[in-house]
Write a protein that holds these residues in place. Structure first.
Motif: not given
Length: 234
Positions: A46, A63-65, A75, A96
């Protein structure tokens, strides 16, 4: 290493669907390279500049935040034949993280050149719009999971989704290996780790699935489907 879209065994799941041989050859020239990403290593983070989208040739990604409290919120999980990087189109920076869940390989598609070719090749533009639409539908599906389903329904829907995706790639829809941890599944489904483990145990007790660590065998596909179709208890 140059990657030939026309010879890829995933071409029916990726951008070249429905395109003429001549147009696929033009896309072959567009795909700059393949990039290998080791397990637990990022494809992008990100905040990094958006330059390309990526077609997964081999492997799995998540995928992650990063949340304000420092926790990571998963996510999505992406597998071979699916696209990564679409999150950066609107802002020109990635929103992300994309991290490999196993040793993986992607085809790098420079976005500025893809846009240019899309204006010339109607089939490519149409297919790219379908890919983006598929991502929107998937996001809506996740919102449905988090907004209206109980814990066991969420896990059942997750396993059924994986089953369908494996089947689309010619693999068994009833027996597969999870690349993600239960903690990552819980983060994606909005559930605590203990809740995910209890749901797996109940599914096994009821003969819906057989679980051996990360290996899953669906024993009663109809039963899993019935679980998410029944009205929620009031």
């Amino acid at each position: 290493m140059q990657s030939a879209c026309s010879q890829c065994n995933l071409h029916e799941l990726c951008l070249p669907v429905g395109m003429s041989i001549e147009d696929v050859e033009r896309l072959d020239a567009l795909v700059g390279a393949r990039r290998k990403v080791r397990r637990q290593q990022p494809l992008y983070r990100a905040g990094e500049p958006f330059e390309a989208i990526y077609a997964i040739k081999l492997g799995w990604f998540k995928t992650d935040v990063l949340l304000e409290d420092g926790r990571e919120q998963v996510t999505g999980f992406q597998m071979s034949g699916e696209m990564l990087g679409l999150d950066g189109i609107s802002t020109e920076v990635h929103t992300c993280n994309a991290v490999a869940l196993e040793d993986s390989e992607v085809c790098v598609i420079p976005y500025d050149r893809l846009e240019e070719l899309s204006r010339e090749v109607e089939g490519l533009q149409h297919q790219f719009h379908k890919v983006m639409s598929r991502e929107i539908v998937r996001d809506h599906g996740v919102m449905m999971l988090l907004g209206s389903m109980r814990a066991e329904e969420r896990l059942a829907a997750f396993l059924l989704n994986l089953s369908q995706r494996f089947n689309a790639r010619g693999f068994s829809p009833a027996e597969f290996h999870l690349r993600m941890t239960r903690d990552e599944i819980g983060s994606y489904l909005g559930l605590k780790l203990e809740t995910v483990s209890r749901a797996f145990s109940r599914f096994q007790d009821e003969g819906l699935v057989a679980v051996q660590q990360k290996h899953i065998r669906i024993q009663n596909l109809t039963g899993l489907r019935r679980l998410i179709q029944q009205p929620a208890a009031r």
